[in-house]
Design an enzyme around this catalytic site. Structure first.
Site, PDB file in Angstrom:
ATOM      1  N   ASP A  18     -13.813  -2.065  -1.800  1.00 40.35           N
ATOM      2  CA  ASP A  18     -12.057  -2.648  -0.516  1.00 40.35           C
ATOM      3  C   ASP A  18     -12.388  -4.318  -0.918  1.00 40.35           C
ATOM      4  OD1 ASP A  18     -10.053  -2.296   0.806  1.00 40.35           O
ATOM      5  OD2 ASP A  18     -10.871  -1.934   2.802  1.00 40.35           O
ATOM      6  N   ASN A  20     -10.581  -5.991  -3.679  1.00 39.81           N
ATOM      7  CA  ASN A  20      -9.859  -6.697  -4.021  1.00 39.81           C
ATOM      8  C   ASN A  20      -8.131  -7.105  -4.698  1.00 39.81           C
ATOM      9  OD1 ASN A  20     -11.803  -5.274  -6.589  1.00 39.81           O
ATOM     10  ND2 ASN A  20     -10.726  -3.161  -6.657  1.00 39.81           N
ATOM     11  N   GLY A  21      -7.361  -6.496  -4.128  1.00 37.41           N
ATOM     12  CA  GLY A  21      -6.091  -7.257  -3.909  1.00 37.41           C
ATOM     13  C   GLY A  21      -6.215  -8.015  -3.106  1.00 37.41           C
ATOM     14  N   HIS A  35      -8.194  -5.962  -9.057  1.00 40.35           N
ATOM     15  CA  HIS A  35      -8.994  -4.899  -9.824  1.00 40.35           C
ATOM     16  C   HIS A  35     -10.183  -4.826 -10.761  1.00 40.35           C
ATOM     17  CE1 HIS A  35      -7.024  -2.668  -6.612  1.00 40.35           C
ATOM     18  NE2 HIS A  35      -5.718  -2.959  -7.010  1.00 40.35           N
ATOM     19  N   LEU A 129     -29.565   6.661 -14.332  1.00 41.83           N
ATOM     20  CA  LEU A 129     -28.574   6.435 -12.859  1.00 41.83           C
ATOM     21  C   LEU A 129     -27.588   6.852 -13.527  1.00 41.83           C
ATOM     22  CD1 LEU A 129     -28.016   3.978 -10.613  1.00 41.83           C
ATOM     23  CD2 LEU A 129     -25.652   4.579 -11.990  1.00 41.83           C
TER      24      LEU A 129
END
Length: 243
Positions: A18, A20-21, A35, A129
């Protein structure tokens, strides 16, 4: 995994990426650039998880509620996913990463579904992974689809246990997350892995996702190490030696 508590690392880390914006807004840039930077951060965090012997990393890339965002942001995200697959697929493969996509694929374009299929098949042999990308995913959707799948498989009500239903969940191939990290300062789950995080340890960070790095990951792991994980039980106190 070592018995030394200072060496313990979570087998499975889940991250809500959370901020990015807001990262872009602070720099007077369109949200899309946040993003884009977030994708670059994800690649770095994948490598950091490999370096720390973490086996599973699951990230929340696009929730089933994110369709409510402005159409230009949604279309930009779709294009970014396609670009990221082509740009990073070979690199992820060489790092030993296996890519899995979890979520409802029906709502996305055939082009995007094909890109996902390519990423999954091209990395299916890797075992360093497992990177699970939750896209058009919701925890409630996951539980409902698991129930439907169990019914379609002919599971009878008296045979439906938690273990049986888990076989039909989107992440039936992975252990439940040990550590759940959310960046960006918000303190909520946002419909992510509701079934799987029943006994997961939570760490909430004010760091915006594009700024997240090894220091923040290590801080979250250190917080995880300090937790007393009892899974609903009670640990017996150590016996006191008599004088």
């Amino acid at each position: 995994m070592s018995n030394d508590s200072n060496k313990i690392v979570p087998r499975h880390v889940a991250i809500v990426m959370d901020g990015n914006g807001r990262w872009a807004k602070k720099r007077f840039l369109p949200r899309f650039f946040g993003h884009k930077q977030g994708v670059d951060t994800l690649v770095k965090v994948v490598q950091a998880c490999i370096d720390r012997d973490i086996e599973h990393l699951t990230v929340y890339a696009f929730s089933s509620e994110n369709w409510k965002r402005p159409s230009d942001e949604v279309s930009g995200l779709m294009g970014l996913v396609l670009a990221a697959v082509s740009r990073y697929l070979a690199r992820m493969g060489s790092m030993g990463v296996r890519i899995r996509i979890i979520g409802d694929r029906e709502a996305v374009s055939a082009k995007l579904r094909n890109a996902w299929n390519e990423a999954e098949s091209a990395t299916a042999h890797n075992s360093k992974l497992t990177l699970s990308v939750a896209f058009n995913y919701g925890g409630r959707w996951d539980i409902v689809q698991a129930c439907k799948s169990a019914m379609q498989a002919g599971v009878q009500p008296q045979d439906l246990t938690e273990a049986k239903l888990s076989e039909f969940m989107a992440m039936n191939y992975a252990p439940d997350p040990d550590l759940f990290i959310r960046t960006g300062g918000e303190v909520r789950i946002s419909n992510f892995l509701l079934w799987q995080v029943a006994y997961t340890e939570f760490v909430f960070s004010d760091c915006l996702w594009p700024d997240f790095g090894e220091a923040q990951l290590d801080a979250a792991i250190e917080a995880f190490r300090e937790r007393d994980r009892r899974f609903g039980g009670v640990k017996e106190a150590p016996a006191v030696a008599e004088a």
